[in-house]
Motif scaffolding. Structure first.
Motif, PDB file in Angstrom:
ATOM      1  N   LEU A 194      35.936  48.300  49.614  1.00 41.46           N
ATOM      2  CA  LEU A 194      34.743  47.196  49.173  1.00 41.46           C
ATOM      3  C   LEU A 194      35.103  46.926  47.679  1.00 41.46           C
ATOM      4  O   LEU A 194      35.442  47.727  46.706  1.00 41.46           O
ATOM      5  N   GLU A 195      34.716  45.492  47.278  1.00 38.00           N
ATOM      6  CA  GLU A 195      34.664  45.072  46.051  1.00 38.00           C
ATOM      7  C   GLU A 195      33.191  45.652  45.213  1.00 38.00           C
ATOM      8  O   GLU A 195      32.357  45.901  45.685  1.00 38.00           O
ATOM      9  N   ILE A 196      33.112  45.242  44.007  1.00 33.98           N
ATOM     10  CA  ILE A 196      31.951  46.067  43.178  1.00 33.98           C
ATOM     11  C   ILE A 196      30.782  45.455  43.707  1.00 33.98           C
ATOM     12  O   ILE A 196      29.706  46.122  43.532  1.00 33.98           O
ATOM     13  N   TYR A 197      30.665  44.135  44.067  1.00 28.42           N
ATOM     14  CA  TYR A 197      29.385  43.536  44.483  1.00 28.42           C
ATOM     15  C   TYR A 197      28.990  43.799  46.006  1.00 28.42           C
ATOM     16  O   TYR A 197      27.931  43.253  46.475  1.00 28.42           O
ATOM     17  N   GLU A 198      29.818  44.404  46.617  1.00 28.32           N
ATOM     18  CA  GLU A 198      29.712  44.479  48.159  1.00 28.32           C
ATOM     19  C   GLU A 198      28.950  45.697  48.427  1.00 28.32           C
ATOM     20  O   GLU A 198      29.377  46.764  49.077  1.00 28.32           O
ATOM     21  N   LYS A 199      27.728  45.549  48.096  1.00 27.12           N
ATOM     22  CA  LYS A 199      26.730  46.887  48.518  1.00 27.12           C
ATOM     23  C   LYS A 199      25.785  46.417  49.092  1.00 27.12           C
ATOM     24  O   LYS A 199      25.036  45.214  48.480  1.00 27.12           O
ATOM     25  N   ARG A 200      24.942  46.934  49.748  1.00 34.15           N
ATOM     26  CA  ARG A 200      23.875  46.371  50.766  1.00 34.15           C
ATOM     27  C   ARG A 200      22.743  46.076  49.967  1.00 34.15           C
ATOM     28  O   ARG A 200      22.122  44.969  50.060  1.00 34.15           O
ATOM     29  N   GLU A 201      22.171  46.796  48.783  1.00 34.81           N
ATOM     30  CA  GLU A 201      20.958  46.550  48.253  1.00 34.81           C
ATOM     31  C   GLU A 201      21.330  45.203  47.394  1.00 34.81           C
ATOM     32  O   GLU A 201      20.343  44.579  47.296  1.00 34.81           O
ATOM     33  N   GLY A 244      38.824  43.241  37.763  1.00 36.09           N
ATOM     34  CA  GLY A 244      37.345  43.411  37.525  1.00 36.09           C
ATOM     35  C   GLY A 244      36.670  43.891  39.029  1.00 36.09           C
ATOM     36  O   GLY A 244      35.736  44.719  39.111  1.00 36.09           O
ATOM     37  N   LEU A 245      36.855  42.852  39.958  1.00 36.03           N
ATOM     38  CA  LEU A 245      35.989  42.899  41.310  1.00 36.03           C
ATOM     39  C   LEU A 245      36.470  43.916  41.916  1.00 36.03           C
ATOM     40  O   LEU A 245      35.347  44.788  42.783  1.00 36.03           O
ATOM     41  N   SER A 246      37.530  44.451  41.964  1.00 36.11           N
ATOM     42  CA  SER A 246      38.092  45.540  42.695  1.00 36.11           C
ATOM     43  C   SER A 246      37.631  46.944  41.854  1.00 36.11           C
ATOM     44  O   SER A 246      37.772  47.971  42.658  1.00 36.11           O
ATOM     45  N   GLY A 247      37.266  46.928  40.740  1.00 41.63           N
ATOM     46  CA  GLY A 247      36.746  48.024  40.092  1.00 41.63           C
ATOM     47  C   GLY A 247      37.848  48.810  39.040  1.00 41.63           C
ATOM     48  O   GLY A 247      37.458  49.692  38.443  1.00 41.63           O
ATOM     49  N   GLU A 248      38.943  48.255  39.090  1.00 39.48           N
ATOM     50  CA  GLU A 248      40.313  48.762  38.240  1.00 39.48           C
ATOM     51  C   GLU A 248      39.770  48.527  36.813  1.00 39.48           C
ATOM     52  O   GLU A 248      39.865  49.580  35.901  1.00 39.48           O
ATOM     53  N   PHE A 275      34.464  45.749  33.560  1.00 44.53           N
ATOM     54  CA  PHE A 275      33.831  44.904  32.653  1.00 44.53           C
ATOM     55  C   PHE A 275      32.303  44.758  32.824  1.00 44.53           C
ATOM     56  O   PHE A 275      31.802  45.374  33.870  1.00 44.53           O
ATOM     57  N   THR A 276      31.700  44.616  31.775  1.00 42.47           N
ATOM     58  CA  THR A 276      30.149  44.268  31.865  1.00 42.47           C
ATOM     59  C   THR A 276      29.886  43.244  32.631  1.00 42.47           C
ATOM     60  O   THR A 276      30.749  42.311  32.804  1.00 42.47           O
ATOM     61  N   ALA A 277      28.766  42.990  33.451  1.00 42.06           N
ATOM     62  CA  ALA A 277      28.323  41.830  34.263  1.00 42.06           C
ATOM     63  C   ALA A 277      28.237  40.731  33.478  1.00 42.06           C
ATOM     64  O   ALA A 277      28.690  39.586  33.887  1.00 42.06           O
ATOM     65  N   ASP A 278      27.884  40.701  31.966  1.00 43.22           N
ATOM     66  CA  ASP A 278      28.076  39.555  30.955  1.00 43.22           C
ATOM     67  C   ASP A 278      29.582  39.369  30.734  1.00 43.22           C
ATOM     68  O   ASP A 278      29.699  37.977  30.576  1.00 43.22           O
ATOM     69  N   THR A 279      30.223  40.083  30.682  1.00 42.18           N
ATOM     70  CA  THR A 279      31.780  39.822  30.412  1.00 42.18           C
ATOM     71  C   THR A 279      32.213  38.965  31.856  1.00 42.18           C
ATOM     72  O   THR A 279      32.948  38.165  31.563  1.00 42.18           O
ATOM     73  N   MET A 280      31.754  39.440  32.744  1.00 41.03           N
ATOM     74  CA  MET A 280      32.277  38.933  34.112  1.00 41.03           C
ATOM     75  C   MET A 280      31.638  37.536  34.176  1.00 41.03           C
ATOM     76  O   MET A 280      32.513  36.688  34.602  1.00 41.03           O
ATOM     77  N   ALA A 281      30.662  37.392  33.707  1.00 41.96           N
ATOM     78  CA  ALA A 281      29.934  35.964  33.649  1.00 41.96           C
ATOM     79  C   ALA A 281      30.789  34.999  32.791  1.00 41.96           C
ATOM     80  O   ALA A 281      31.094  33.857  33.071  1.00 41.96           O
ATOM     81  N   ARG A 282      31.354  35.525  31.571  1.00 39.18           N
ATOM     82  CA  ARG A 282      32.055  34.852  30.677  1.00 39.18           C
ATOM     83  C   ARG A 282      33.457  34.307  31.393  1.00 39.18           C
ATOM     84  O   ARG A 282      34.157  33.483  31.194  1.00 39.18           O
ATOM     85  N   LEU A 283      33.958  35.449  31.802  1.00 40.67           N
ATOM     86  CA  LEU A 283      35.205  35.323  32.560  1.00 40.67           C
ATOM     87  C   LEU A 283      35.264  34.485  33.774  1.00 40.67           C
ATOM     88  O   LEU A 283      36.308  33.236  33.895  1.00 40.67           O
ATOM     89  N   ASP A 289      28.288  37.726  50.121  1.00 40.42           N
ATOM     90  CA  ASP A 289      29.773  38.059  50.838  1.00 40.42           C
ATOM     91  C   ASP A 289      29.567  38.374  52.374  1.00 40.42           C
ATOM     92  O   ASP A 289      28.617  38.780  52.716  1.00 40.42           O
ATOM     93  N   GLY A 290      30.629  37.875  52.899  1.00 36.00           N
ATOM     94  CA  GLY A 290      30.620  38.025  54.632  1.00 36.00           C
ATOM     95  C   GLY A 290      29.913  36.868  55.487  1.00 36.00           C
ATOM     96  O   GLY A 290      29.692  37.178  56.617  1.00 36.00           O
TER      97      GLY A 290
END
Ligand SMILES: Nc1ncnc2c1ncn2[C@@H]1O[C@H](COP(=O)(O)OP(=O)(O)O)[C@@H](O)[C@H]1O
Ligand SMILES: Cc1cn([C@H]2C[C@H](O)[C@@H](COP(=O)(O)OP(=O)(O)O)O2)c(=O)[nH]c1=O
Length: 212
Positions: free
Chosen positions: A152-159, A56-60, A63-71, A13-14
């Motif tokens: 910030l969206e769910i994946y937008e974390k430095r680590e 899902g990305l906004s955190g509303e 979903f699990t990460a694997d559900t996100m992969a399927r979506l 991202d970014g």
């Protein structure tokens, strides 16, 4: 399988993929490229599955990460094979550039969830002719994201972005070896916006039209 005249922009991202896509589109319109038509698209798509993913990305929706992969894989199936999809457009002689594609699932959901599931879900999708990978240090990229986004969206974390950058590096290595038919261009995303645009344009402009 490689889809001729299909280009993909990827990166953490970014890194500036959205910015560059906009510039390339404007340039295409300005410089009328030998009558070629350009379609600019993105994943998650603007379709109904993409809309669900955005929640899902906004955190509303949590979903699990694997559900996100399927979506993401379902959204991609429509994006590639659906009506007005990427295959239909490229077959009609158009050039298609997508902001993100299956490499994002391998990197993001492969890091956040089960990497084997991410691979399995994406094994059958065709590959783009060119993959432009925007490479940037995770801290520099996150500084840009924080300046841009109010939320910030769910994946937008430095680590997580640091982990992602390493995963992208191994994904690229894998494709370089296993799929040399897909051309990979690494873009130094710390360069200026115009300089990057010139590099990308020089490659896209020189592409001959190949009927598929
Ligand atoms: N090469 C660059 N140098 C400095 N800032 C940039 C560059 N490219 C993009 N930006 C800025 O960084 C932020 C993120 O860019 P964006 O294109 O939205 O990234 P992405 O779509 O890859 O997440 C935006 O505010 C944009 O103006
Ligand atoms: C296509 C795709 C995107 N993503 C993530 C990457 C981004 O964090 C997010 C949205 O992508 P994007 O729209 O590129 O982000 P931006 O809002 O910065 O323009 O979705 C995945 O996790 N997996 C995927 O398969």
């Amino acid at each position: 399988m490689i889809v001729r005249n299909f280009f993909v922009f990827e990166g953490i991202d970014g890194t500036g993929t959205t910015t560059q896509l906009k510039l390339i589109k404007e340039r295409f319109l300005r410089e009328e490229n030998e009558g070629r038509e350009l379609i600019v698209t993105c994943e998650p798509t603007t379709g109904p599955i993409g809309a669900l993913i955005r929640r899902g990305l906004s955190g509303e929706y949590r979903f699990t990460a694997d559900t996100m992969a399927r979506l993401f894989a379902a959204d991609r199936g429509e994006h590639i094979y659906g009506s007005d999809g990427i295959l239909e457009q490229t077959k009609a002689g158009k050039t298609v550039i997508s902001d993100r594609y299956l490499f994002s699932t391998l990197a993001y959901q492969g890091s956040a969830g089960d990497p084997q599931l991410a691979e399995q879900l994406n094994a059958e999708f065709p590959l783009p002719e060119y993959l432009f990978y925007f490479d940037l240090d995770a801290d520099a990229a996150m500084n840009r994201v924080e300046k841009r986004n109010a939320r910030l969206e769910i994946y937008e974390k430095r680590e997580f972005q640091r982990i992602l950058r390493n995963r992208y590096a191994s994904i690229l290595e894998h494709y370089r070896i296993e799929h040399p038919e897909m051309k990979i261009v690494v873009i130094d995303a710390s360069l200026g916006i115009q300089e990057i645009s010139e590099k990308i344009w020089s490659i896209i402009r020189n592409k001959p039209i190949i009927e598929t």
